[in-house]
Design a protein around this motif. Sequence first.
Motif, PDB file in Angstrom:
ATOM      1  N   GLY A 122     -10.941  -3.858  -4.013  1.00  0.00           N
ATOM      2  CA  GLY A 122     -11.079  -5.105  -3.288  1.00  0.00           C
ATOM      3  C   GLY A 122     -10.102  -5.183  -2.136  1.00  0.00           C
ATOM      4  N   PRO A 123      -9.853  -6.368  -1.603  1.00  0.00           N
ATOM      5  CA  PRO A 123      -8.945  -6.507  -0.460  1.00  0.00           C
ATOM      6  C   PRO A 123      -7.483  -6.313  -0.852  1.00  0.00           C
ATOM      7  CG  PRO A 123      -9.666  -8.665  -1.210  1.00  0.00           C
ATOM      8  CD  PRO A 123     -10.461  -7.664  -1.987  1.00  0.00           C
ATOM      9  N   GLY A 124      -6.731  -5.633   0.014  1.00  0.00           N
ATOM     10  CA  GLY A 124      -5.315  -5.429  -0.271  1.00  0.00           C
ATOM     11  C   GLY A 124      -4.575  -4.833   0.915  1.00  0.00           C
ATOM     12  N   ILE A 125      -3.251  -4.955   0.877  1.00  0.00           N
ATOM     13  CA  ILE A 125      -2.391  -4.440   1.940  1.00  0.00           C
ATOM     14  C   ILE A 125      -1.386  -3.467   1.332  1.00  0.00           C
ATOM     15  CG2 ILE A 125      -0.725  -5.023   3.740  1.00  0.00           C
ATOM     16  CD1 ILE A 125      -1.946  -7.823   3.829  1.00  0.00           C
ATOM     17  N   LEU A 126      -1.318  -2.267   1.920  1.00  0.00           N
ATOM     18  CA  LEU A 126      -0.362  -1.255   1.480  1.00  0.00           C
ATOM     19  C   LEU A 126       0.640  -1.004   2.601  1.00  0.00           C
ATOM     20  CD1 LEU A 126       0.516   0.961  -0.590  1.00  0.00           C
ATOM     21  CD2 LEU A 126      -0.944   2.527   0.715  1.00  0.00           C
ATOM     22  N   LYS A 127       1.927  -1.079   2.267  1.00  0.00           N
ATOM     23  CA  LYS A 127       2.984  -0.800   3.239  1.00  0.00           C
ATOM     24  C   LYS A 127       3.865   0.317   2.703  1.00  0.00           C
ATOM     25  CE  LYS A 127       3.108  -5.528   5.059  1.00  0.00           C
ATOM     26  NZ  LYS A 127       3.956  -6.728   5.309  1.00  0.00           N
ATOM     27  N   LYS A 128       4.115   1.338   3.557  1.00  0.00           N
ATOM     28  CA  LYS A 128       4.923   2.483   3.138  1.00  0.00           C
ATOM     29  C   LYS A 128       6.269   2.489   3.844  1.00  0.00           C
ATOM     30  CE  LYS A 128       1.127   5.559   1.868  1.00  0.00           C
ATOM     31  NZ  LYS A 128       0.581   6.940   1.984  1.00  0.00           N
ATOM     32  N   PRO A 129       7.253   3.172   3.263  1.00  0.00           N
ATOM     33  CA  PRO A 129       8.601   3.208   3.857  1.00  0.00           C
ATOM     34  C   PRO A 129       8.642   3.820   5.258  1.00  0.00           C
ATOM     35  CG  PRO A 129       8.674   3.922   1.568  1.00  0.00           C
ATOM     36  CD  PRO A 129       7.231   3.828   1.938  1.00  0.00           C
ATOM     37  N   ASP A 130       7.675   4.693   5.593  1.00  0.00           N
ATOM     38  CA  ASP A 130       7.675   5.326   6.918  1.00  0.00           C
ATOM     39  C   ASP A 130       7.136   4.415   8.014  1.00  0.00           C
ATOM     40  OD1 ASP A 130       4.965   5.287   6.406  1.00  0.00           O
ATOM     41  OD2 ASP A 130       4.713   7.463   6.366  1.00  0.00           O
ATOM     42  N   GLY A 131       6.783   3.180   7.669  1.00  0.00           N
ATOM     43  CA  GLY A 131       6.283   2.219   8.652  1.00  0.00           C
ATOM     44  C   GLY A 131       4.778   2.135   8.738  1.00  0.00           C
ATOM     45  N   SER A 132       4.076   3.038   8.083  1.00  0.00           N
ATOM     46  CA  SER A 132       2.616   2.999   8.104  1.00  0.00           C
ATOM     47  C   SER A 132       2.104   1.923   7.142  1.00  0.00           C
ATOM     48  CB  SER A 132       2.032   4.361   7.724  1.00  0.00           C
ATOM     49  OG  SER A 132       2.393   4.705   6.393  1.00  0.00           O
ATOM     50  N   SER A 133       0.878   1.478   7.385  1.00  0.00           N
ATOM     51  CA  SER A 133       0.301   0.440   6.538  1.00  0.00           C
ATOM     52  C   SER A 133      -1.221   0.491   6.613  1.00  0.00           C
ATOM     53  CB  SER A 133       0.790  -0.953   6.963  1.00  0.00           C
ATOM     54  OG  SER A 133       0.353  -1.249   8.280  1.00  0.00           O
ATOM     55  N   TYR A 134      -1.847  -0.073   5.595  1.00  0.00           N
ATOM     56  CA  TYR A 134      -3.309  -0.215   5.578  1.00  0.00           C
ATOM     57  C   TYR A 134      -3.642  -1.611   5.090  1.00  0.00           C
ATOM     58  CZ  TYR A 134      -8.198   0.157   4.235  1.00  0.00           C
ATOM     59  OH  TYR A 134      -9.537  -0.068   4.117  1.00  0.00           O
ATOM     60  N   ASP A 135      -4.526  -2.277   5.830  1.00  0.00           N
ATOM     61  CA  ASP A 135      -4.940  -3.636   5.503  1.00  0.00           C
ATOM     62  C   ASP A 135      -6.460  -3.653   5.487  1.00  0.00           C
ATOM     63  OD1 ASP A 135      -5.495  -6.308   5.260  1.00  0.00           O
ATOM     64  OD2 ASP A 135      -4.301  -6.961   6.965  1.00  0.00           O
ATOM     65  N   GLY A 136      -7.037  -3.757   4.298  1.00  0.00           N
ATOM     66  CA  GLY A 136      -8.493  -3.755   4.231  1.00  0.00           C
ATOM     67  C   GLY A 136      -9.005  -3.615   2.816  1.00  0.00           C
ATOM     68  N   GLN A 137     -10.194  -3.048   2.690  1.00  0.00           N
ATOM     69  CA  GLN A 137     -10.859  -2.918   1.405  1.00  0.00           C
ATOM     70  C   GLN A 137     -10.459  -1.617   0.706  1.00  0.00           C
ATOM     71  OE1 GLN A 137     -12.949  -5.218  -0.085  1.00  0.00           O
ATOM     72  NE2 GLN A 137     -12.382  -6.581   1.600  1.00  0.00           N
ATOM     73  N   TRP A 138     -10.464  -1.675  -0.636  1.00  0.00           N
ATOM     74  CA  TRP A 138     -10.103  -0.530  -1.470  1.00  0.00           C
ATOM     75  C   TRP A 138     -11.167  -0.318  -2.543  1.00  0.00           C
ATOM     76  CZ3 TRP A 138      -5.356   2.184  -1.029  1.00  0.00           C
ATOM     77  CH2 TRP A 138      -4.443   1.637  -0.115  1.00  0.00           C
ATOM     78  N   LYS A 139     -11.251   0.944  -3.006  1.00  0.00           N
ATOM     79  CA  LYS A 139     -12.085   1.256  -4.150  1.00  0.00           C
ATOM     80  C   LYS A 139     -11.459   2.427  -4.900  1.00  0.00           C
ATOM     81  CE  LYS A 139     -16.803   2.198  -5.662  1.00  0.00           C
ATOM     82  NZ  LYS A 139     -18.213   2.399  -5.236  1.00  0.00           N
ATOM     83  N   ASP A 140     -11.176   2.222  -6.161  1.00  0.00           N
ATOM     84  CA  ASP A 140     -10.577   3.267  -7.004  1.00  0.00           C
ATOM     85  C   ASP A 140      -9.334   3.885  -6.363  1.00  0.00           C
ATOM     86  OD1 ASP A 140     -12.584   2.837  -8.854  1.00  0.00           O
ATOM     87  OD2 ASP A 140     -13.874   4.395  -8.030  1.00  0.00           O
ATOM     88  N   ASP A 141      -8.459   3.034  -5.861  1.00  0.00           N
ATOM     89  CA  ASP A 141      -7.151   3.425  -5.325  1.00  0.00           C
ATOM     90  C   ASP A 141      -7.193   4.064  -3.936  1.00  0.00           C
ATOM     91  OD1 ASP A 141      -5.366   2.426  -7.201  1.00  0.00           O
ATOM     92  OD2 ASP A 141      -5.444   4.213  -8.454  1.00  0.00           O
ATOM     93  N   VAL A 142      -8.345   4.111  -3.269  1.00  0.00           N
ATOM     94  CA  VAL A 142      -8.401   4.680  -1.920  1.00  0.00           C
ATOM     95  C   VAL A 142      -9.041   3.682  -0.957  1.00  0.00           C
ATOM     96  CG1 VAL A 142      -8.482   7.073  -2.692  1.00  0.00           C
ATOM     97  CG2 VAL A 142     -10.609   5.824  -2.363  1.00  0.00           C
TER      98      VAL A 142
END
Length: 204
Positions: free
Chosen positions: A79-99
């Motif tokens: 479902g919807p979620g935001i991932l932020k990593k220590p290197d400054g990268s991020s993803y904001d959007g839909q997910w399915k089975d951890d990807v």
Amino acid sequence: FKRNGIAVAAMSVLLAVAVGLGCWWYVHYRVVLDVEKVFDDGSSYKGEWLAGKMHGIGIHTLADGEVYEGTFVEGRRNGPGILKKPDGSSYDGQWKDDVCHGEGRYMSPKGNMYEGVWTYGILNEGRLKTDDWTYEGEFKSMSPDGTGVTEYDDGRIYAGHWSKGYKQGLGRLIYPDGNMDFGFWDQGSLMRSGHDDFLKFAVS
């Protein structure tokens, strides 16, 4: 009477145990709880919990500082979620089975923004915005690859083929003053230019 009393007591104990197990099963498998947990790997979780797994809305923080905030289904990002990593990268959007799967935006460590519809972590077509130019078209391994259009900040526009991030193949570059370069490109360098050369190449 004594035996009857013992039997009644035993039945009462068994009934209490059964009721207790039933209540435990119901709460464990059917009731969504709000929990705060720290795992053996150093990661932590705060949010909704069901059947011994992250389930619902929550925040999962890894030991290295990576943080995911969004929706979980049976312990996985879905479902919807935001991932932020220590290197400054991020993803904001839909997910399915951890990807990444579905519409979303990815910010690279360099600050480049990718937008589009992802298919199990892969972006086949979408938009890339950098400090100097914006590309819309096909991708492969996160680089322009296929057909696409690039608008440069200085006003130039390139429409044509790409390979591994380079202009490659037939394409057209339009300058702000209206002049154009048509022809065949090889790793970003124009090999054929001029209207006549373009026509010869196109019909050959």
